[in-house]
Scaffold this motif. Structure first.
Motif, PDB file in Angstrom:
ATOM      1  N   HIS A 204       0.837  -1.195   0.000  1.00 11.24           N
ATOM      2  CA  HIS A 204       0.000   0.000   0.000  1.00 11.24           C
ATOM      3  C   HIS A 204       0.878   1.253   0.000  1.00 11.24           C
ATOM      4  O   HIS A 204       2.099   1.164   0.137  1.00 11.24           O
ATOM      5  CB  HIS A 204      -0.913  -0.009   1.229  1.00 11.24           C
ATOM      6  CG  HIS A 204      -0.153   0.062   2.516  1.00 11.24           C
ATOM      7  ND1 HIS A 204       0.419  -1.042   3.119  1.00 11.24           N
ATOM      8  CD2 HIS A 204       0.169   1.124   3.301  1.00 11.24           C
ATOM      9  CE1 HIS A 204       1.049  -0.673   4.216  1.00 11.24           C
ATOM     10  NE2 HIS A 204       0.917   0.642   4.348  1.00 11.24           N
ATOM     11  N   THR A 205       0.232   2.396  -0.113  1.00  9.26           N
ATOM     12  CA  THR A 205       0.993   3.651  -0.102  1.00  9.26           C
ATOM     13  C   THR A 205       0.600   4.469   1.123  1.00  9.26           C
ATOM     14  O   THR A 205      -0.475   4.284   1.691  1.00  9.26           O
ATOM     15  CB  THR A 205       0.716   4.493  -1.361  1.00  9.26           C
ATOM     16  OG1 THR A 205      -0.671   4.851  -1.364  1.00  9.26           O
ATOM     17  CG2 THR A 205       1.040   3.735  -2.627  1.00  9.26           C
ATOM     18  N   GLU A 206       1.488   5.377   1.503  1.00  3.07           N
ATOM     19  CA  GLU A 206       1.223   6.293   2.618  1.00  3.07           C
ATOM     20  C   GLU A 206       1.645   7.690   2.201  1.00  3.07           C
ATOM     21  O   GLU A 206       2.710   7.851   1.600  1.00  3.07           O
ATOM     22  CB  GLU A 206       2.073   5.917   3.837  1.00  3.07           C
ATOM     23  CG  GLU A 206       1.656   4.638   4.523  1.00  3.07           C
ATOM     24  CD  GLU A 206       2.682   4.202   5.588  1.00  3.07           C
ATOM     25  OE1 GLU A 206       2.448   3.150   6.184  1.00  3.07           O
ATOM     26  OE2 GLU A 206       3.693   4.920   5.798  1.00  3.07           O
ATOM     27  N   ALA A 207       0.824   8.660   2.556  1.00  3.43           N
ATOM     28  CA  ALA A 207       1.204  10.051   2.274  1.00  3.43           C
ATOM     29  C   ALA A 207       1.973  10.588   3.474  1.00  3.43           C
ATOM     30  O   ALA A 207       1.732  10.172   4.611  1.00  3.43           O
ATOM     31  CB  ALA A 207      -0.040  10.878   2.033  1.00  3.43           C
ATOM     32  N   TYR A 208       2.921  11.471   3.228  1.00  2.00           N
ATOM     33  CA  TYR A 208       3.634  12.142   4.337  1.00  2.00           C
ATOM     34  C   TYR A 208       4.109  13.499   3.834  1.00  2.00           C
ATOM     35  O   TYR A 208       4.064  13.792   2.635  1.00  2.00           O
ATOM     36  CB  TYR A 208       4.793  11.280   4.845  1.00  2.00           C
ATOM     37  CG  TYR A 208       5.941  11.128   3.877  1.00  2.00           C
ATOM     38  CD1 TYR A 208       5.873  10.216   2.818  1.00  2.00           C
ATOM     39  CD2 TYR A 208       7.106  11.891   4.013  1.00  2.00           C
ATOM     40  CE1 TYR A 208       6.917  10.073   1.926  1.00  2.00           C
ATOM     41  CE2 TYR A 208       8.166  11.748   3.127  1.00  2.00           C
ATOM     42  CZ  TYR A 208       8.068  10.839   2.083  1.00  2.00           C
ATOM     43  OH  TYR A 208       9.109  10.701   1.204  1.00  2.00           O
ATOM     44  N   THR A 209       4.541  14.316   4.766  1.00  4.08           N
ATOM     45  CA  THR A 209       5.063  15.629   4.396  1.00  4.08           C
ATOM     46  C   THR A 209       6.563  15.608   4.627  1.00  4.08           C
ATOM     47  O   THR A 209       7.024  15.179   5.691  1.00  4.08           O
ATOM     48  CB  THR A 209       4.433  16.714   5.300  1.00  4.08           C
ATOM     49  OG1 THR A 209       3.048  16.425   5.420  1.00  4.08           O
ATOM     50  CG2 THR A 209       4.611  18.089   4.684  1.00  4.08           C
ATOM     51  N   ASP A 210       7.320  16.017   3.640  1.00  5.64           N
ATOM     52  CA  ASP A 210       8.775  15.950   3.816  1.00  5.64           C
ATOM     53  C   ASP A 210       9.266  17.185   4.576  1.00  5.64           C
ATOM     54  O   ASP A 210       8.468  18.050   4.948  1.00  5.64           O
ATOM     55  CB  ASP A 210       9.485  15.752   2.471  1.00  5.64           C
ATOM     56  CG  ASP A 210       9.426  16.990   1.596  1.00  5.64           C
ATOM     57  OD1 ASP A 210       8.975  18.047   2.079  1.00  5.64           O
ATOM     58  OD2 ASP A 210       9.826  16.893   0.427  1.00  5.64           O
ATOM     59  N   ARG A 211      10.593  17.280   4.800  1.00  7.20           N
ATOM     60  CA  ARG A 211      11.125  18.330   5.653  1.00  7.20           C
ATOM     61  C   ARG A 211      10.841  19.731   5.126  1.00  7.20           C
ATOM     62  O   ARG A 211      10.691  20.678   5.866  1.00  7.20           O
ATOM     63  CB  ARG A 211      12.634  18.125   5.864  1.00  7.20           C
ATOM     64  CG  ARG A 211      12.900  17.344   7.139  1.00  7.20           C
ATOM     65  CD  ARG A 211      14.377  17.053   7.276  1.00  7.20           C
ATOM     66  NE  ARG A 211      14.782  16.090   6.248  1.00  7.20           N
ATOM     67  CZ  ARG A 211      16.053  15.783   5.963  1.00  7.20           C
ATOM     68  NH1 ARG A 211      17.030  16.377   6.602  1.00  7.20           N
ATOM     69  NH2 ARG A 211      16.337  14.880   5.062  1.00  7.20           N
ATOM     70  N   SER A 212      10.742  19.843   3.794  1.00  2.00           N
ATOM     71  CA  SER A 212      10.433  21.169   3.248  1.00  2.00           C
ATOM     72  C   SER A 212       8.929  21.384   3.130  1.00  2.00           C
ATOM     73  O   SER A 212       8.472  22.292   2.438  1.00  2.00           O
ATOM     74  CB  SER A 212      11.128  21.351   1.896  1.00  2.00           C
ATOM     75  OG  SER A 212      10.828  20.253   1.062  1.00  2.00           O
ATOM     76  N   GLY A 213       8.177  20.526   3.786  1.00  2.00           N
ATOM     77  CA  GLY A 213       6.735  20.740   3.856  1.00  2.00           C
ATOM     78  C   GLY A 213       5.988  20.287   2.606  1.00  2.00           C
ATOM     79  O   GLY A 213       4.823  20.633   2.413  1.00  2.00           O
TER      80      GLY A 213
END
Ligand code: 6GP
Length: 838
Positions: A204-213
């Motif tokens: 499956h996939t997961e969304a996330y926010t990286d360090r630069s937003g």
């Protein structure tokens, strides 16, 4: 970029035995390889050992060129064609490499000096049959031409452990046997485990926010599979270029899954390893039919992902930025089998390399070109959305996003046209939802091409009409071609020798020069020699048929040949209807003046394609009756040659008088067998389909036997309501032919066997056999008459060869280079290996 290790001191003095081309060196190298690679001495050595020793001798000479080529490309950062194909039908390598290296005669002599026979050694090679038919063989011809034209290229595909099945015939029926081509080892490949890559599947996939937003997606796969590349050298004809075919083999990433292993499930862990390796186990044996199986989709993403990761590795190794991807590589998709490239390149660039959607899309669209190879609806690939999402959850998201943006554009161009949106969408929503791979390929590429003029027109008017209206500038046509190195020089030495004697030997890489033969077409002594060559070639094939089929064949008879995959649209059964008609005519009028004929068939049927298998059975049933009828002796013979493959093809084309290219117009995208026959002096009987149209334009209508409905006539007849029954009732000979099949004349009295075949013809006949029958039979009468006039026939044969220059794969590749790839040639100088350490 890490500096190359300084190998100057360690540089091996490459000694002459590895590269030398004199008979003495070749013999020494051969014996050396027999001892130190095969570990055999002459008394213990088998013919196969000798073959291996010779193969390694030739391989050393290839490697010298290969290393120089790789060094030049690396240093110059040369723009490279990445030819992605699920199939490469390479055929035997030894003879072809000898031709391209220009050492065939020397090696033949050297081997003879050692008391061996080159032909026998070449027979030892198991051919890499990693393709089904035209599409896979075209890829192989194109690799040959790219190397010959010094175009930097990498072929990318799958190293199937089992290629196309071996076909046996038992009781007149096809039996499939697995093709264990790797059993005795493959001297033409180099494993490159250091360049292995991982491919993810499932999960499956997961969304996330990286360090630069920034919004990002991470994919947690269910399974990871390792792809290990095996490289095959591809030598150009009399150039120093030696390119690479890189085939991926699937392996489990670790021999054991330690988590499962530690939990005590040892067998489960091994099971997982086995299931990973299934991925490159076997080639799907379908030609022009899509299978829609999960494993097939897994094979596609497997080799596509491996290949793209490999290109990104090369890019980085050469110190180039991601933004330079489309300058360094142009990716040619050989049909839709690799079309998932569009989504996978997006994923790699965004998820693994951090690019934005727009930057990734820009690179993707600039890098990819798509070739369509078929108009058959059952070959157009589509994957159930559920299956696709389970295997490739991240790719499905990306495809949805591509589709969303694409349909926005369409909406802007064509407001209030929801019908058009539905037709263009990457997702088919008419019933069960499917991902349409051809649509993905069209949207993601800068170029879309068909493989013959008529085929491209039909794509524009029909199959891809909506895309043509949207992107007319993407469409172009590239008529197929075949390599004269394999299909003339190697396979037809007699004709080659005569051509060389008459017009010099430069035609081999400039096929237009065959034109100069025209001046000889009327010359009686030239005609006589030409005829004698054909007779000698027919004698060779007659001997082969005597051995294989136990038949006495008259080499003076007209060799009427149809070899290709067995398919209803190719209409082998129309050919059979003519044979039965001729048989009935000869039975009714024994004095009928027709030349003796030998009808020769060859070709495999997809194992699950029942009607095609029945067609093979019908040919063999008719052969059994006719070949055993004393009244037909010296008049008619029917032969089905088992296991048609590249090697057998090379025996057959040089011996053919008549080439059967009789598909229903509008169905054969191009055909390439048609070209191979004509280049070997066979005259064609054919419909106006695929490249037949262009072949006829080139060789002249008077040197081509044309029959049948044209594509527009086919559509008109179908639109007006075609009823095969009318033709059956209206033509007594046709009726007699069909009835005789139905009552069991060709199935030992069993009236059930061919019922499905005949029922389909009488009730439906989707390929219009009955409509074309009369014209075909009449055309065959003209063929028979023409054949009786030897001078006339020989003249046609010479003119066919003289005017076929256009159909070299060199010309096709030049067209791709000029219009699509924009890849300049990179001439290679053989480097002194000591310098490569610097
Ligand atoms: C074939 C076409 O049927 C043939 O006409 C053509 O010459 C060849 O491709 C090379 O272009 N297509 C296939 O074999 C196939 O499976 C999906 O297409």
């Amino acid at each position: 970029m890490q500096p190359a290790a300084n190998l100057n001191h360690a540089a091996v003095q490459v000694e002459d035995d590895r590269t030398g081309l004199t008979p003495e060196t070749l013999k020494r190298a051969f014996l050396d390889n027999l001892f130190y690679i095969q570990g055999k001495f002459p008394r213990l050595a088998t013919q196969h050992d000798y073959y291996m020793a010779l193969a390694y001798t030739v391989r050393d000479r290839l490697l010298q060129r290969w290393i120089s080529t790789a060094a030049a490309y690396t240093e110059q950062g040369s723009r490279t064609v990445a030819y992605l194909s699920a199939e490469f039908l390479m055929g035997p390598q030894l003879g072809h490499n000898l031709v391209n290296l220009g050492i065939y005669d020397i090696v033949q002599q050297a081997v003879a000096d050692l008391g061996l026979n080159l032909d026998e050694l070449m027979e030892q090679e198991a051919e890499p049959g990693l393709g089904n038919g035209g599409l896979g063989r075209l890829a192989a011809c194109y690799l040959d031409s790219m190397a010959t034209l010094e175009v930097p290229s990498l072929g990318y595909g799958i190293r199937y452990e089992f290629g196309i099945f071996r076909q046996d015939i038992r009781n007149g029926q096809q039996v499939e046997v697995t093709d264990k081509w790797l059993r005795l080892g493959n001297p033409w490949e180099l494993p490159r485990p250091e360049w292995a890559v991982d491919v993810k599947l499932g999960g499956h996939t997961e969304a996330y926010t990286d360090r630069s937003g920034r919004y990002r997606v991470r994919w947690i796969p269910y399974q990871v599979i390792k792809g290990v590349p095996y490289d095959m050298p591809i030598a150009g004809y009399r150039t120093n270029t030696c390119n690479t075919l890189r085939l991926w083999s699937a392996q489990a990433p670790e021999a054991f899954d330690f988590e499962i292993f530690n939990s005590g499930d040892y067998l489960g862990a091994v099971q997982d390893k086995l299931s990973s390796e299934n991925l490159s186990k076997v080639l799907y044996p379908n030609d022009n039919i899509s299978q829609g199986k999960r494993l097939r989709l897994a094979q596609q993403i497997f080799f596509v992902s491996c290949s793209l990761q490999d290109m990104l590795r090369i890019l980085a190794r050469q110190g180039l930025a991601l933004s330079q991807f489309s300058q360094k590589f142009v990716i040619q998709l050989n049909d839709t089998h690799p079309a998932v490239t569009v989504a996978e390149l997006m994923r790699l660039l965004m998820d693994e390399h951090g690019l934005s959607w727009d930057a990734a899309w820009d690179i993707t669209q600039r890098s990819i070109a798509y070739t369509n190879h078929t108009l058959m609806p059952e070959a157009l690939e589509k994957w159930p959305v559920d299956m696709f999402g389970q295997l490739l959850p991240r790719h499905l998201e990306i495809i949805y996003e591509i589709n969303h943006r694409f349909l926005e554009q369409v909406r802007a161009r064509f407001p209030d046209d929801s019908d058009r949106l539905r037709r263009l969408s990457l997702i088919d929503e008419s019933g069960e939802r499917y991902v349409r791979m051809a649509h993905l390929a069209c949207v993601g590429s800068f170029s879309i091409n068909g493989v013959a003029a008529l085929h491209t027109e039909l794509l524009k008017q029909d199959v891809l009409k909506d895309f043509y209206e949207l992107y007319p500038e993407k469409f172009n046509s590239k008529t197929n071609g075949v390599t004269p190195r394999r299909f003339m020089v190697l396979s037809n030495p007699r004709q080659t020798e005569m051509l060389n004697r008459t017009i010099g030997d430069t035609w081999v890489s400039r096929l237009d020069e065959l034109k100069r033969l025209e001046a000889k077409a009327e010359d009686p002594s030239f005609q006589h020699d030409w005829h004698m060559i054909k007779q000698a070639n027919k004698g060779d094939l007659a001997n082969y048929m005597a051995k294989q089929n136990g038949l006495v064949i008259n080499p003076e008879s007209l060799f009427d040949v149809q070899v290709k995959r067995i398919h209803e649209y190719k209409r082998q059964h129309l050919n059979v209807l003519h044979i039965i008609t001729l048989y009935h005519r000869l039975k009714a009028s024994p004095n009928l003046e027709v030349p003796p004929r030998t009808f020769i068939f060859g070709g495999k049927a997809a194992p699950g394609y029942h009607v095609a298998k029945l067609m093979i059975r019908l040919v063999n049933g008719v052969a059994e009756v006719i070949n055993h009828d004393p009244a037909m002796r010296d008049r008619l013979k029917v032969v089905f040659l088992r296991n048609f493959n590249v090697r057998l093809a090379q025996r057959i084309y040089p011996a053919a008088d008549l080439s059967e290219q009789i598909s229903m117009a509008g169905k054969e995208a191009s055909g390439t067998g048609n070209m191979k026959f004509a280049l070997n002096g066979a005259v064609t009987i054919g419909t106006l389909d695929g490249a037949n149209v262009e072949i006829r334009d080139e060789v002249g209508a008077e040197n081509f036997f044309l029959f049948g409905l044209t594509a527009p006539e086919v559509y008109a007849l179908k639109a007006q309501g075609y009823n095969p029954w009318d033709y059956y009732q209206g033509d007594p000979e046709l009726k007699q032919a069909l009835d005789s099949i139905l009552v069991g004349t060709f199935s030992r009295g069993d009236g059930e066997v061919f019922k499905p075949l005949i029922d389909s013809l009488l009730n439906w006949d989707p390929y219009l056999l009955l409509a074309d029958y009369q014209d075909y039979v009449a055309c065959q009468e003209r063929v028979g008459q023409a054949f009786c006039d030897r001078t006339h026939w020989t003249r046609m044969s010479i003119l066919n060869v003289a005017r076929m220059g256009l159909f070299s794969s060199d010309r096709s590749i030049q067209d791709y280079c000029r219009d699509v790839w924009r890849t300049p040639a990179v001439p290679i100088e053989l480097t002194d290996h000591a310098q490569l350490g610097e």
